[in-house]
Design a protein around this motif. Structure first.
Motif, mmCIF file in Angstrom:
data_model
loop_
_atom_site.group_PDB
_atom_site.id
_atom_site.type_symbol
_atom_site.label_atom_id
_atom_site.label_comp_id
_atom_site.label_asym_id
_atom_site.label_seq_id
_atom_site.Cartn_x
_atom_site.Cartn_y
_atom_site.Cartn_z
ATOM 1 N N ILE A 190 25.535 60.124 63.053
ATOM 2 C CA ILE A 190 25.767 58.691 63.201
ATOM 3 C C ILE A 190 27.181 58.411 62.720
ATOM 4 N N GLU A 191 27.951 57.725 63.533
ATOM 5 C CA GLU A 191 29.299 57.354 63.151
ATOM 6 C C GLU A 191 29.303 55.887 62.747
ATOM 7 N N LEU A 192 29.631 55.646 61.485
ATOM 8 C CA LEU A 192 29.689 54.279 60.985
ATOM 9 C C LEU A 192 31.026 53.650 61.341
ATOM 10 N N SER A 193 30.997 52.381 61.644
ATOM 11 C CA SER A 193 32.254 51.690 61.905
ATOM 12 C C SER A 193 32.912 51.335 60.570
ATOM 13 N N SER A 194 34.193 51.124 60.619
ATOM 14 C CA SER A 194 34.948 50.800 59.416
ATOM 15 C C SER A 194 34.537 49.439 58.871
ATOM 16 N N PHE A 195 34.596 49.316 57.552
ATOM 17 C CA PHE A 195 34.369 48.018 56.922
ATOM 18 C C PHE A 195 35.552 47.103 57.214
ATOM 19 N N ASN A 196 35.275 45.824 57.311
ATOM 20 C CA ASN A 196 36.381 44.871 57.334
ATOM 21 C C ASN A 196 36.554 44.362 55.901
ATOM 22 N N LEU A 197 37.563 43.550 55.679
ATOM 23 C CA LEU A 197 37.888 43.094 54.329
ATOM 24 C C LEU A 197 36.736 42.333 53.680
ATOM 25 N N GLU A 198 36.092 41.479 54.424
ATOM 26 C CA GLU A 198 34.976 40.697 53.875
ATOM 27 C C GLU A 198 33.808 41.604 53.492
ATOM 28 N N GLN A 199 33.487 42.577 54.331
ATOM 29 C CA GLN A 199 32.395 43.503 54.018
ATOM 30 C C GLN A 199 32.712 44.320 52.775
ATOM 31 N N LEU A 200 33.960 44.742 52.663
ATOM 32 C CA LEU A 200 34.371 45.496 51.489
ATOM 33 C C LEU A 200 34.215 44.651 50.232
ATOM 34 N N GLN A 201 34.646 43.418 50.282
ATOM 35 C CA GLN A 201 34.529 42.504 49.135
ATOM 36 C C GLN A 201 33.059 42.287 48.776
ATOM 37 N N GLN A 202 32.200 42.122 49.772
ATOM 38 C CA GLN A 202 30.768 41.940 49.516
ATOM 39 C C GLN A 202 30.153 43.173 48.866
ATOM 40 N N LEU A 203 30.536 44.356 49.324
ATOM 41 C CA LEU A 203 30.028 45.589 48.732
ATOM 42 C C LEU A 203 30.470 45.691 47.273
ATOM 43 N N ALA A 204 31.717 45.379 47.013
ATOM 44 C CA ALA A 204 32.222 45.409 45.634
ATOM 45 C C ALA A 204 31.427 44.464 44.748
ATOM 46 N N GLN A 205 31.124 43.277 45.245
ATOM 47 C CA GLN A 205 30.332 42.314 44.472
ATOM 48 C C GLN A 205 28.922 42.838 44.218
ATOM 49 N N ARG A 206 28.325 43.487 45.205
ATOM 50 C CA ARG A 206 26.981 44.050 45.036
ATOM 51 C C ARG A 206 26.959 45.153 43.985
ATOM 52 N N TYR A 207 28.083 45.824 43.820
ATOM 53 C CA TYR A 207 28.192 46.854 42.790
ATOM 54 C C TYR A 207 28.591 46.269 41.437
ATOM 55 N N GLY A 208 28.740 44.958 41.381
ATOM 56 C CA GLY A 208 29.035 44.297 40.122
ATOM 57 C C GLY A 208 30.507 44.197 39.779
ATOM 58 N N LEU A 209 31.375 44.498 40.717
ATOM 59 C CA LEU A 209 32.801 44.351 40.453
ATOM 60 C C LEU A 209 33.164 42.872 40.557
ATOM 61 N N LYS A 210 33.861 42.390 39.587
ATOM 62 C CA LYS A 210 34.204 40.970 39.504
ATOM 63 C C LYS A 210 35.606 40.723 40.047
ATOM 64 N N TRP A 211 35.789 41.009 41.315
ATOM 65 C CA TRP A 211 37.058 40.755 41.960
ATOM 66 C C TRP A 211 37.066 39.295 42.387
ATOM 67 N N THR A 212 37.920 38.496 41.751
ATOM 68 C CA THR A 212 37.913 37.054 41.998
ATOM 69 C C THR A 212 38.670 36.651 43.252
ATOM 70 N N ASP A 213 39.576 37.500 43.684
ATOM 71 C CA ASP A 213 40.272 37.219 44.937
ATOM 72 C C ASP A 213 40.220 38.491 45.786
ATOM 73 N N TYR A 214 40.911 38.490 46.869
ATOM 74 C CA TYR A 214 40.859 39.630 47.774
ATOM 75 C C TYR A 214 41.966 40.654 47.505
ATOM 76 N N GLN A 215 42.664 40.546 46.374
ATOM 77 C CA GLN A 215 43.782 41.452 46.109
ATOM 78 C C GLN A 215 43.319 42.903 46.030
ATOM 79 N N GLU A 216 42.337 43.201 45.162
ATOM 80 C CA GLU A 216 41.859 44.579 45.030
ATOM 81 C C GLU A 216 41.251 45.072 46.338
ATOM 82 N N ALA A 217 40.438 44.242 46.959
ATOM 83 C CA ALA A 217 39.817 44.625 48.224
ATOM 84 C C ALA A 217 40.893 44.890 49.274
ATOM 85 N N GLY A 218 41.926 44.078 49.296
ATOM 86 C CA GLY A 218 43.016 44.265 50.250
ATOM 87 C C GLY A 218 43.770 45.561 50.015
ATOM 88 N N GLU A 219 44.018 45.883 48.747
ATOM 89 C CA GLU A 219 44.718 47.128 48.442
ATOM 90 C C GLU A 219 43.849 48.338 48.784
#
Length: 134
Positions: A3-32
């Protein structure tokens, strides 16, 4: 069945980070993270997992990700060993990395490099999969 997964977009990445408990308040870390890993699901999961468990901070992650002391060191070493064993494959990857244009490769080379997550497809051409693999 592969199965080939499609790439995450920025919003999906930010949501995953939040689900893991990362407190990224803006999209800076997710963007990097997105810039470095181009949304690759497995690479992003590895990064977020290590970051969420406090094994590494974000600045150290950015500075060491593509080095032998980073969290991807075993992947990088495995790829390096494979490429050293197959000079033609190494030459094909080098040609992809060192061109400013989209590159066409032999279908076998494309399959092998794609399977290693070193390149990604854009129709019948390939580009480097992300900045992690310069």
């Amino acid at each position: 069945m592969p199965i080939e997964l499609s790439s995450f977009n920025l919003e999906q990445l930010q949501q995953l980070a939040q689900r893991y408990g990362l407190k990224w308040t803006d999209y800076q870390e997710a963007g990097e993270l997105m810039t470095m890993l181009e949304g690759h699901p497995a690479l992003i999961h590895t990064a977020i997992d290590h970051l969420s468990r406090g094994e590494i901070n974000f600045a150290r992650f950015l500075n060491t990700a593509a080095t032998s002391s980073g969290i991807y060191s075993s992947d990088l070493q495995r790829h390096q060993a494979t490429l050293q064993e197959d000079p033609e494959l190494a030459k094909a990857l080098d040609s992809v990395i060192n061109t400013q244009e989209l590159k066409s490769l032999d279908s076998i080379m494309t399959y092998q490099l794609s399977s290693m997550v070193l390149v990604k497809h854009l129709k019948d051409k390939v580009i480097p999969s992300c900045e992690l693999y310069p």
